[in-house]
Design a protein around this motif. Structure first.
Motif, PDB file in Angstrom:
ATOM      1  N   PRO A 112       3.511  70.939   2.668  1.00 62.90           N
ATOM      2  CA  PRO A 112       4.778  71.212   1.987  1.00 62.90           C
ATOM      3  C   PRO A 112       5.968  71.424   2.907  1.00 62.90           C
ATOM      4  O   PRO A 112       7.113  71.355   2.453  1.00 62.90           O
ATOM      5  CB  PRO A 112       4.482  72.492   1.196  1.00 62.90           C
ATOM      6  CG  PRO A 112       3.391  73.165   1.965  1.00 62.90           C
ATOM      7  CD  PRO A 112       2.543  72.041   2.498  1.00 62.90           C
ATOM      8  N   THR A 113       5.723  71.672   4.201  1.00 67.33           N
ATOM      9  CA  THR A 113       6.842  71.932   5.113  1.00 67.33           C
ATOM     10  C   THR A 113       7.080  70.760   6.063  1.00 67.33           C
ATOM     11  O   THR A 113       7.871  70.888   7.004  1.00 67.33           O
ATOM     12  CB  THR A 113       6.582  73.208   5.958  1.00 67.33           C
ATOM     13  OG1 THR A 113       5.491  72.960   6.857  1.00 67.33           O
ATOM     14  CG2 THR A 113       6.236  74.394   5.080  1.00 67.33           C
ATOM     15  N   ILE A 114       6.433  69.622   5.835  1.00 65.37           N
ATOM     16  CA  ILE A 114       6.540  68.522   6.791  1.00 65.37           C
ATOM     17  C   ILE A 114       7.986  68.033   6.894  1.00 65.37           C
ATOM     18  O   ILE A 114       8.710  67.935   5.897  1.00 65.37           O
ATOM     19  CB  ILE A 114       5.586  67.363   6.427  1.00 65.37           C
ATOM     20  CG1 ILE A 114       5.497  66.379   7.605  1.00 65.37           C
ATOM     21  CG2 ILE A 114       5.990  66.670   5.123  1.00 65.37           C
ATOM     22  CD1 ILE A 114       4.347  65.400   7.513  1.00 65.37           C
ATOM     23  N   ALA A 115       8.413  67.750   8.119  1.00 69.75           N
ATOM     24  CA  ALA A 115       9.781  67.271   8.331  1.00 69.75           C
ATOM     25  C   ALA A 115       9.880  65.797   7.939  1.00 69.75           C
ATOM     26  O   ALA A 115       8.984  65.011   8.274  1.00 69.75           O
ATOM     27  CB  ALA A 115      10.164  67.441   9.800  1.00 69.75           C
ATOM     28  N   PRO A 116      10.947  65.405   7.245  1.00 71.91           N
ATOM     29  CA  PRO A 116      11.100  63.993   6.878  1.00 71.91           C
ATOM     30  C   PRO A 116      11.013  63.049   8.076  1.00 71.91           C
ATOM     31  O   PRO A 116      10.455  61.954   7.973  1.00 71.91           O
ATOM     32  CB  PRO A 116      12.479  63.949   6.214  1.00 71.91           C
ATOM     33  CG  PRO A 116      12.675  65.329   5.672  1.00 71.91           C
ATOM     34  CD  PRO A 116      12.013  66.246   6.659  1.00 71.91           C
ATOM     35  N   GLU A 117      11.514  63.484   9.245  1.00 68.61           N
ATOM     36  CA  GLU A 117      11.458  62.606  10.421  1.00 68.61           C
ATOM     37  C   GLU A 117      10.022  62.414  10.914  1.00 68.61           C
ATOM     38  O   GLU A 117       9.699  61.393  11.538  1.00 68.61           O
ATOM     39  CB  GLU A 117      12.375  63.105  11.546  1.00 68.61           C
ATOM     40  CG  GLU A 117      12.127  64.513  12.014  1.00 68.61           C
ATOM     41  CD  GLU A 117      12.959  65.556  11.270  1.00 68.61           C
ATOM     42  OE1 GLU A 117      13.185  66.638  11.868  1.00 68.61           O
ATOM     43  OE2 GLU A 117      13.367  65.320  10.112  1.00 68.61           O
ATOM     44  N   THR A 118       9.147  63.393  10.646  1.00 65.52           N
ATOM     45  CA  THR A 118       7.735  63.235  10.990  1.00 65.52           C
ATOM     46  C   THR A 118       7.104  62.156  10.115  1.00 65.52           C
ATOM     47  O   THR A 118       6.312  61.335  10.591  1.00 65.52           O
ATOM     48  CB  THR A 118       6.991  64.572  10.832  1.00 65.52           C
ATOM     49  OG1 THR A 118       7.638  65.559  11.646  1.00 65.52           O
ATOM     50  CG2 THR A 118       5.543  64.459  11.248  1.00 65.52           C
ATOM     51  N   VAL A 119       7.446  62.147   8.827  1.00 67.87           N
ATOM     52  CA  VAL A 119       6.957  61.094   7.929  1.00 67.87           C
ATOM     53  C   VAL A 119       7.457  59.730   8.422  1.00 67.87           C
ATOM     54  O   VAL A 119       6.692  58.756   8.490  1.00 67.87           O
ATOM     55  CB  VAL A 119       7.420  61.348   6.482  1.00 67.87           C
ATOM     56  CG1 VAL A 119       6.938  60.241   5.555  1.00 67.87           C
ATOM     57  CG2 VAL A 119       6.906  62.706   5.988  1.00 67.87           C
ATOM     58  N   ARG A 120       8.723  59.661   8.797  1.00 67.31           N
ATOM     59  CA  ARG A 120       9.292  58.382   9.283  1.00 67.31           C
ATOM     60  C   ARG A 120       8.584  57.891  10.539  1.00 67.31           C
ATOM     61  O   ARG A 120       8.353  56.694  10.713  1.00 67.31           O
ATOM     62  CB  ARG A 120      10.787  58.539   9.576  1.00 67.31           C
ATOM     63  CG  ARG A 120      11.674  58.447   8.356  1.00 67.31           C
ATOM     64  CD  ARG A 120      13.120  58.159   8.733  1.00 67.31           C
ATOM     65  NE  ARG A 120      13.697  59.234   9.512  1.00 67.31           N
ATOM     66  CZ  ARG A 120      14.262  60.315   8.987  1.00 67.31           C
ATOM     67  NH1 ARG A 120      14.291  60.482   7.685  1.00 67.31           N
ATOM     68  NH2 ARG A 120      14.784  61.242   9.763  1.00 67.31           N
ATOM     69  N   ALA A 121       8.239  58.841  11.431  1.00 66.05           N
ATOM     70  CA  ALA A 121       7.622  58.467  12.709  1.00 66.05           C
ATOM     71  C   ALA A 121       6.303  57.736  12.512  1.00 66.05           C
ATOM     72  O   ALA A 121       5.910  56.908  13.345  1.00 66.05           O
ATOM     73  CB  ALA A 121       7.408  59.708  13.576  1.00 66.05           C
ATOM     74  N   ALA A 122       5.602  58.026  11.397  1.00 65.34           N
ATOM     75  CA  ALA A 122       4.293  57.407  11.181  1.00 65.34           C
ATOM     76  C   ALA A 122       4.381  55.894  11.060  1.00 65.34           C
ATOM     77  O   ALA A 122       3.403  55.194  11.323  1.00 65.34           O
ATOM     78  CB  ALA A 122       3.646  57.979   9.924  1.00 65.34           C
ATOM     79  N   LEU A 123       5.540  55.385  10.680  1.00 65.51           N
ATOM     80  CA  LEU A 123       5.666  53.936  10.515  1.00 65.51           C
ATOM     81  C   LEU A 123       5.986  53.223  11.838  1.00 65.51           C
ATOM     82  O   LEU A 123       5.784  52.013  11.964  1.00 65.51           O
ATOM     83  CB  LEU A 123       6.763  53.630   9.484  1.00 65.51           C
ATOM     84  CG  LEU A 123       6.711  52.277   8.792  1.00 65.51           C
ATOM     85  CD1 LEU A 123       5.461  52.138   7.942  1.00 65.51           C
ATOM     86  CD2 LEU A 123       7.952  52.064   7.925  1.00 65.51           C
ATOM     87  N   ASP A 124       6.477  53.983  12.826  1.00 68.06           N
ATOM     88  CA  ASP A 124       6.981  53.354  14.055  1.00 68.06           C
ATOM     89  C   ASP A 124       5.961  52.483  14.788  1.00 68.06           C
ATOM     90  O   ASP A 124       6.316  51.396  15.264  1.00 68.06           O
ATOM     91  CB  ASP A 124       7.539  54.416  15.005  1.00 68.06           C
ATOM     92  CG  ASP A 124       8.835  55.034  14.486  1.00 68.06           C
ATOM     93  OD1 ASP A 124       9.445  54.443  13.569  1.00 68.06           O
ATOM     94  OD2 ASP A 124       9.223  56.106  14.977  1.00 68.06           O
ATOM     95  N   PRO A 125       4.677  52.894  14.912  1.00 67.45           N
ATOM     96  CA  PRO A 125       3.737  52.040  15.641  1.00 67.45           C
ATOM     97  C   PRO A 125       3.548  50.656  15.011  1.00 67.45           C
ATOM     98  O   PRO A 125       3.140  49.710  15.701  1.00 67.45           O
ATOM     99  CB  PRO A 125       2.434  52.839  15.630  1.00 67.45           C
ATOM    100  CG  PRO A 125       2.877  54.273  15.536  1.00 67.45           C
ATOM    101  CD  PRO A 125       4.051  54.219  14.620  1.00 67.45           C
ATOM    102  N   LEU A 126       3.836  50.523  13.719  1.00 64.40           N
ATOM    103  CA  LEU A 126       3.667  49.218  13.067  1.00 64.40           C
ATOM    104  C   LEU A 126       4.772  48.236  13.463  1.00 64.40           C
ATOM    105  O   LEU A 126       4.751  47.086  13.038  1.00 64.40           O
ATOM    106  CB  LEU A 126       3.612  49.371  11.544  1.00 64.40           C
ATOM    107  CG  LEU A 126       2.413  50.153  10.988  1.00 64.40           C
ATOM    108  CD1 LEU A 126       2.406  50.114   9.467  1.00 64.40           C
ATOM    109  CD2 LEU A 126       1.085  49.636  11.535  1.00 64.40           C
ATOM    110  N   GLY A 127       5.715  48.691  14.297  1.00 66.08           N
ATOM    111  CA  GLY A 127       6.679  47.757  14.872  1.00 66.08           C
ATOM    112  C   GLY A 127       6.019  46.762  15.812  1.00 66.08           C
ATOM    113  O   GLY A 127       6.559  45.685  16.076  1.00 66.08           O
ATOM    114  N   ASP A 128       4.824  47.094  16.315  1.00 70.92           N
ATOM    115  CA  ASP A 128       4.035  46.177  17.137  1.00 70.92           C
ATOM    116  C   ASP A 128       3.170  45.350  16.198  1.00 70.92           C
ATOM    117  O   ASP A 128       2.353  45.901  15.454  1.00 70.92           O
ATOM    118  CB  ASP A 128       3.166  46.984  18.100  1.00 70.92           C
ATOM    119  CG  ASP A 128       2.329  46.105  19.025  1.00 70.92           C
ATOM    120  OD1 ASP A 128       1.931  44.991  18.614  1.00 70.92           O
ATOM    121  OD2 ASP A 128       2.050  46.549  20.153  1.00 70.92           O
ATOM    122  N   PRO A 129       3.313  44.025  16.210  1.00 71.27           N
ATOM    123  CA  PRO A 129       2.566  43.216  15.255  1.00 71.27           C
ATOM    124  C   PRO A 129       1.057  43.282  15.421  1.00 71.27           C
ATOM    125  O   PRO A 129       0.318  42.910  14.508  1.00 71.27           O
ATOM    126  CB  PRO A 129       3.085  41.795  15.491  1.00 71.27           C
ATOM    127  CG  PRO A 129       3.717  41.824  16.827  1.00 71.27           C
ATOM    128  CD  PRO A 129       4.216  43.209  17.043  1.00 71.27           C
TER     129      PRO A 129
END
Length: 252
Positions: A112-129
C-alpha cells in the motif's frame, strides 16, 4: 534467446492480484488503512505510476466492490489459482482478448505504500529487446538480511553503477559468495505478454520447488530476466505489525 522481441512495450497494463485467503492476515485486501481498504491504496499508487490502465484481479466480490466504489476496475478470476501469475494471466485474457496490451506489470496487492516511480522502474529492463521478464532489486544494507531465508536474494550480474542488471539466480541462501553487495529481491514483475503466456504454461521446475521461488521456473526454461535496482524495499503487509507500520506511514 530468440532476437525477435519487440523493444520497450508500448501499451502496458498494470494488474494487481488480490486474494482474501492470506494465512497470516486473513481478509488482507480489505484491511482498513486510514479509512480506505488496502487494495484501494495499492490501486491508487499503481494508477499514479501512469504506466497504463490498472486493474485488480480478485476472486471475491467484496474486493471487486471496494475497488469499484473507489472508481477502479476489477476483474473476477478463479479462486483456485495456485499463484498470482496465473491470476493475472486469466485477468489479462478476460479484459484484453484482442491482445492490445503488449506487457503486464504485476503489482502485489499488499504494497500500500509503494512509490509510483518504483512501479514505473519495473518496466525499464524491457527496453532491452532480449529481456522476457523484468523485476526489481535493492542493495541490502541491513546485515541481518544477508542471512535471513525470508529475504530472497537476487544474484545479479551488475556492471559498476549500472541501474539494470541481469538476474542469474534467486535464492533464500546468502549468495553470491565473496566481497561485494547482496541484493534483496522485490517480487514485482513486468512481463512481455508472450513471456507471461509461456511462463504460466510451464510446469514447476525442480529448483522452484526446492527454493519455493516461482521465478526460478522462468530461468530454468531459459527465459531472460533483468532487474532494475531501486533505492528502497517497499513495505509488504503480511502481518498485523506490518499493517500498523503501513497505517503509520499513510496517516494523514
Amino acid at each position: 534467446m530468440t532476437a525477435h522481441h519487440p523493444a520497450r512495450p508500448q501499451n502496458p497494463v498494470v494488474i494487481v492480484p488480490a486474494r482474501m485467503a492470506s494465512t497470516r492476515l486473513p481478509g488482507k485486501p480489505l484491511a482498513d488503512i486510514g479509512g480506505v481498504p488496502m487494495i484501494v491504496h495499492v490501486w491508487r499508487r499503481a494508477s499514479e505510476s501512469a504506466l497504463g490502465p490498472v486493474v485488480v484481479a480478485c476472486s471475491e466480490a467484496e474486493v471487486a466492490d471496494a475497488v469499484e466504489r473507489a472508481g477502479g476496475r476489477a476483474v473476477m478470476t478463479d479462486p483456485a489459482h495456485p499463484s498470482g501469475s496465473d491470476r493475472i494471466f486469466e485477468a489479462l485474457r478476460r479484459l484484453d482478448p484482442e491482445g492490445r496490451h503488449d506487457a503486464v506489470v504485476n503489482v502485489q496487492g499488499d504494497l500500500p505504500t509503494i512509490a509510483p516511480e518504483t512501479v514505473r522502474a519495473a518496466l525499464d529492463p524491457l527496453g532491452d529487446p532480449g529481456v522476457d521478464v523484468a523485476t526489481l532489486a535493492v542493495e541490502i544494507s541491513d546485515p541481518a538480511e544477508r542471512t535471513d531465508p525470508n529475504v530472497v536474494k537476487a544474484v545479479l550480474e551488475r556492471a559498476p553503477g549500472a541501474r539494470i542488471a541481469r538476474a542469474l539466480y534467486f535464492t533464500r541462501a546468502t549468495a553470491p559468495w565473496g566481497d561485494g553487495p547482496l541484493y534483496h529481491h522485490v517480487g514485482l514483475y513486468a512481463y512481455r505478454r508472450a513471456a507471461l503466456e509461456r511462463f504460466v504454461a510451464l510446469p514447476p521446475s525442480e529448483l522452484e520447488r526446492r527454493e519455493r521461488l516461482e521465478q526460478l521456473r522462468a530461468l530454468a526454461a531459459g527465459m531472460r530476466m533483468d532487474a532494475a535496482v531501486v533505492d528502497a524495499v517497499p513495505l509488504g503487509v503480511d502481518t498485523p505489525a506490518d499493517l500498523d507500520r503501513a497505517r503509520a506511514i499513510l496517516a494523514p
